[in-house]
Design a protein around this motif. Sequence first.
Motif, PDB file in Angstrom:
ATOM      1  N   ASN A   1      57.329  36.260  93.543  1.00 47.67           N
ATOM      2  CA  ASN A   1      58.642  35.720  93.192  1.00 47.67           C
ATOM      3  C   ASN A   1      58.443  34.697  92.076  1.00 47.67           C
ATOM      4  O   ASN A   1      57.533  33.879  92.153  1.00 47.67           O
ATOM      5  CB  ASN A   1      59.294  35.000  94.380  1.00 47.67           C
TER       6      ASN A   1
ATOM      7  N   ILE B   1      74.497  29.726  84.420  1.00 46.95           N
ATOM      8  CA  ILE B   1      74.261  31.176  84.352  1.00 46.95           C
ATOM      9  C   ILE B   1      75.343  31.895  83.568  1.00 46.95           C
ATOM     10  O   ILE B   1      75.135  33.006  83.132  1.00 46.95           O
ATOM     11  CB  ILE B   1      74.168  31.828  85.754  1.00 46.95           C
TER      12      ILE B   1
ATOM     13  N   VAL C   1      62.773  38.149  90.321  1.00 48.36           N
ATOM     14  CA  VAL C   1      63.223  36.977  89.587  1.00 48.36           C
ATOM     15  C   VAL C   1      64.361  36.324  90.360  1.00 48.36           C
ATOM     16  O   VAL C   1      65.382  36.974  90.616  1.00 48.36           O
ATOM     17  CB  VAL C   1      63.689  37.377  88.177  1.00 48.36           C
ATOM     18  N   ILE C   2      64.180  35.080  90.765  1.00 48.34           N
ATOM     19  CA  ILE C   2      65.278  34.357  91.402  1.00 48.34           C
ATOM     20  C   ILE C   2      65.725  33.224  90.492  1.00 48.34           C
ATOM     21  O   ILE C   2      64.938  32.632  89.773  1.00 48.34           O
ATOM     22  CB  ILE C   2      64.944  33.880  92.831  1.00 48.34           C
ATOM     23  N   ILE C   3      67.011  33.005  90.497  1.00 46.98           N
ATOM     24  CA  ILE C   3      67.653  32.185  89.477  1.00 46.98           C
ATOM     25  C   ILE C   3      68.344  30.992  90.137  1.00 46.98           C
ATOM     26  O   ILE C   3      68.916  31.127  91.205  1.00 46.98           O
ATOM     27  CB  ILE C   3      68.714  33.038  88.729  1.00 46.98           C
ATOM     28  N   CYS C   4      68.253  29.826  89.500  1.00 45.92           N
ATOM     29  CA  CYS C   4      69.020  28.661  89.957  1.00 45.92           C
ATOM     30  C   CYS C   4      69.716  28.056  88.756  1.00 45.92           C
ATOM     31  O   CYS C   4      69.197  28.115  87.643  1.00 45.92           O
ATOM     32  CB  CYS C   4      68.103  27.591  90.542  1.00 45.92           C
ATOM     33  N   GLN C   5      70.877  27.441  88.969  1.00 47.26           N
ATOM     34  CA  GLN C   5      71.533  26.741  87.869  1.00 47.26           C
ATOM     35  C   GLN C   5      71.667  25.257  88.206  1.00 47.26           C
ATOM     36  O   GLN C   5      71.809  24.889  89.365  1.00 47.26           O
ATOM     37  CB  GLN C   5      72.871  27.373  87.498  1.00 47.26           C
TER      38      GLN C   5
ATOM     39  N   HIS D   1      73.833  23.073  86.378  1.00 45.81           N
ATOM     40  CA  HIS D   1      75.095  22.493  85.888  1.00 45.81           C
ATOM     41  C   HIS D   1      74.831  21.226  85.071  1.00 45.81           C
ATOM     42  O   HIS D   1      75.598  20.263  85.168  1.00 45.81           O
ATOM     43  CB  HIS D   1      76.048  22.196  87.050  1.00 45.81           C
TER      44      HIS D   1
ATOM     45  N   LYS E   1      70.160  17.558  90.333  1.00 44.36           N
ATOM     46  CA  LYS E   1      70.224  18.902  90.905  1.00 44.36           C
ATOM     47  C   LYS E   1      69.020  19.721  90.445  1.00 44.36           C
ATOM     48  O   LYS E   1      68.430  20.479  91.209  1.00 44.36           O
ATOM     49  CB  LYS E   1      71.540  19.579  90.480  1.00 44.36           C
TER      50      LYS E   1
ATOM     51  N   ARG F   1      66.123  18.883  92.611  1.00 47.14           N
ATOM     52  CA  ARG F   1      66.236  19.483  93.947  1.00 47.14           C
ATOM     53  C   ARG F   1      65.991  20.987  93.902  1.00 47.14           C
ATOM     54  O   ARG F   1      65.337  21.555  94.774  1.00 47.14           O
ATOM     55  CB  ARG F   1      67.633  19.201  94.539  1.00 47.14           C
ATOM     56  N   GLN F   2      66.511  21.640  92.848  1.00 51.67           N
ATOM     57  CA  GLN F   2      66.320  23.097  92.728  1.00 51.67           C
ATOM     58  C   GLN F   2      64.833  23.423  92.578  1.00 51.67           C
ATOM     59  O   GLN F   2      64.327  24.375  93.178  1.00 51.67           O
ATOM     60  CB  GLN F   2      67.065  23.644  91.493  1.00 51.67           C
TER      61      GLN F   2
ATOM     62  N   GLN G   1      62.307  21.673  93.632  1.00 50.98           N
ATOM     63  CA  GLN G   1      61.633  21.444  94.900  1.00 50.98           C
ATOM     64  C   GLN G   1      61.896  22.610  95.861  1.00 50.98           C
ATOM     65  O   GLN G   1      60.983  23.099  96.530  1.00 50.98           O
ATOM     66  CB  GLN G   1      62.114  20.120  95.504  1.00 50.98           C
ATOM     67  N   ALA G   2      63.133  23.073  95.885  1.00 53.77           N
ATOM     68  CA  ALA G   2      63.478  24.202  96.760  1.00 53.77           C
ATOM     69  C   ALA G   2      62.683  25.442  96.353  1.00 53.77           C
ATOM     70  O   ALA G   2      62.179  26.183  97.201  1.00 53.77           O
ATOM     71  CB  ALA G   2      64.978  24.483  96.692  1.00 53.77           C
TER      72      ALA G   2
ATOM     73  N   ASN H   1      59.146  25.129  97.465  1.00 48.11           N
ATOM     74  CA  ASN H   1      59.048  25.334  98.910  1.00 48.11           C
ATOM     75  C   ASN H   1      59.018  26.812  99.282  1.00 48.11           C
ATOM     76  O   ASN H   1      58.587  27.173 100.364  1.00 48.11           O
ATOM     77  CB  ASN H   1      60.225  24.662  99.625  1.00 48.11           C
ATOM     78  N   THR H   2      59.530  27.683  98.412  1.00 49.92           N
ATOM     79  CA  THR H   2      59.482  29.108  98.712  1.00 49.92           C
ATOM     80  C   THR H   2      58.197  29.733  98.173  1.00 49.92           C
ATOM     81  O   THR H   2      58.041  30.947  98.190  1.00 49.92           O
ATOM     82  CB  THR H   2      60.677  29.874  98.108  1.00 49.92           C
TER      83      THR H   2
END
Lengths: 345, 345
Positions: A66, A74, A97-101, A103, A108, A111-112, A114-115, A118-119
């Motif tokens: 991942n 996005i 592919v995992i996506i985070c935004q 804003h 944020k 935090r994204q 770090q999350a 964690n995965t």
Amino acid sequence: MSQKDKTTIYDISRKLNISAATVSRALNNSNRVSTKTRDLVLKTAKELNYQQNSLAVALKSGRTFNVGVVVPLINRAFFASVIRGIEEELEPKGYHVIICQTHEDADKEARQLQALLNTNIDGVFISVSKTTEDLKHLEAVLQAKTPLIFFDRKKDLKGVSAVSIDDFQGAYDAVSHLIEQGYSKIVHLGGDRKLNIYEDRYRGYIAALEAHGLSTQNLFTLQMSSTIESGIEAVNQLYDSKTDFDAIFCASDYIALGCVQELRSRGIQIPQEVGVVGFSNEPFTSHLEHPLSTVGQTPVLMGKMAAQVFLEQINAGKDSEPLEKNVVLKPELFTRSTSLKKGTV
Amino acid sequence: MSQKDKTTIYDISRKLNISAATVSRALNNSNRVSTKTRDLVLKTAKELNYQQNSLAVALKSGRTFNVGVVVPLINRAFFASVIRGIEEELEPKGYHVIICQTHEDADKEARQLQALLNTNIDGVFISVSKTTEDLKHLEAVLQAKTPLIFFDRKKDLKGVSAVSIDDFQGAYDAVSHLIEQGYSKIVHLGGDRKLNIYEDRYRGYIAALEAHGLSTQNLFTLQMSSTIESGIEAVNQLYDSKTDFDAIFCASDYIALGCVQELRSRGIQIPQEVGVVGFSNEPFTSHLEHPLSTVGQTPVLMGKMAAQVFLEQINAGKDSEPLEKNVVLKPELFTRSTSLKKGTV
């Protein structure tokens, strides 16, 4: 098909007459097998409908396959296209592919990240938010020995590769084009210059004016957010301040669209009276009644290049020194009706 | 601040004069604390700069506070807005939203879901791809006791909640509006009717014609992909086949934009000679020189509702029966210049 009938690496090994260890290495993208062998194994695995147990792979190889992509928004076509480029390059190699935004929010973003860490992702691609100043959350990614790659918006951080376009050149080309079309009083509506891309576009604007012998004294320039509303407001400011101008170079297509809307609602002829150029080549720019001139950033290629840098780092092994590549792509100027005072070039 | 100086739940507990167990429950969104207490704890935690160790939380609670959202394409404003709604509802509660796109590919959708399950997410929100027929990968999510919520595009699956708009009503309202504006020969350019949303829009179109006493014999209707190119091609087909029509109801804004472009390039007057209505209220529809009439799908609200259904399921506990809620939102008709034959309504 029952559990027992599932294809195993031994089936692939028998079929290709190579060792199971080689099959395993090929399936895990090891750099100890040749590209040719790996491609053959992947092809055969697909033919035999081989399903890798991802968790088992993760436990054995320490990899999850991942990767995370972190973008400000996005829904901007530019970022969506970079992500497509990353996917096109990595998915055939078994990555998800995992996506985070974010804003545009630095907290944020932290935090994204770090999350994502964690995965247990294998790598992070990021275009930083406008408000990012503290780099601790980015350093944490490096400390976790997870490859980190900047694209488009980058920060100065040791051990991180970056893929970007030459924003200076993009702005330089756009403003030179306006001058060649006969405009001489060119204002600049830019983004927040704390971000390197907007600083570079500003410098490209100034350099083009200087190269063509135009004054850079008392220029009307503003920094604003990349929205239609900012563009509308800026045009109002231009008229309220009685600024003498005949062209607007915008650091964003959204700002440019706001300019075009406000100029037209004031009955100004585009491109005869005022020329407008944007930046990014968002798809809407070519759908407009008067298609917008703009600077393209080859986003799919940017994503592909970023993915290649990531693979290079992965193949070098977890304990190798982080690469520090700096890939700079050439921008592409699209001259459309909003800047063609002299007609098609 | 050193490791030792870090705020703990005991600091929060002392400050608020409540038990550490209550603080812990509040931080973990347990339904055993009142909303008031939880909000107070979260506020105090923020003030004291309390950092939860996400991994420790995950180990203790069995939760990761990551949720996955799977959409066909992130660059469609509709999906991006639903995601924003989910984020707005869940992020204040400590969740991270990770996003995957399927590019309308059922195989990729299955792989993305498996990758998300491997990261031990707490829930999955999905709008299925056009090509999804086999539901095994969705059943696997339920088997993992992970809450699954459909939004917009759903499948018939026991134990799964869904949030959608009333697509039938949206189409019915759009076509009724065209008829009230004086159009009577209305063709329909739809999507693939294997997807429930396109089937419902088709049925709404037919029902509106019938309700207004118009014939539903020999109607010109096509199923196509949601692209500008499809819209252009469909208009060419309409003229090639010498179809007698005065309005086009499109199941997608992209198809509608293609229609408008091709009609204009043929010199057809919109809305006087031909009226056009799209579906989705993509932002570009209001930026066009002739803003497009379209059906809005309240996407942010859709995301918020989906998030609320998820929280309800989570609060019911891991071993409770899956909820099977069906939330249907009201669509919103935007009448703009492409359909106003009689002028503003």
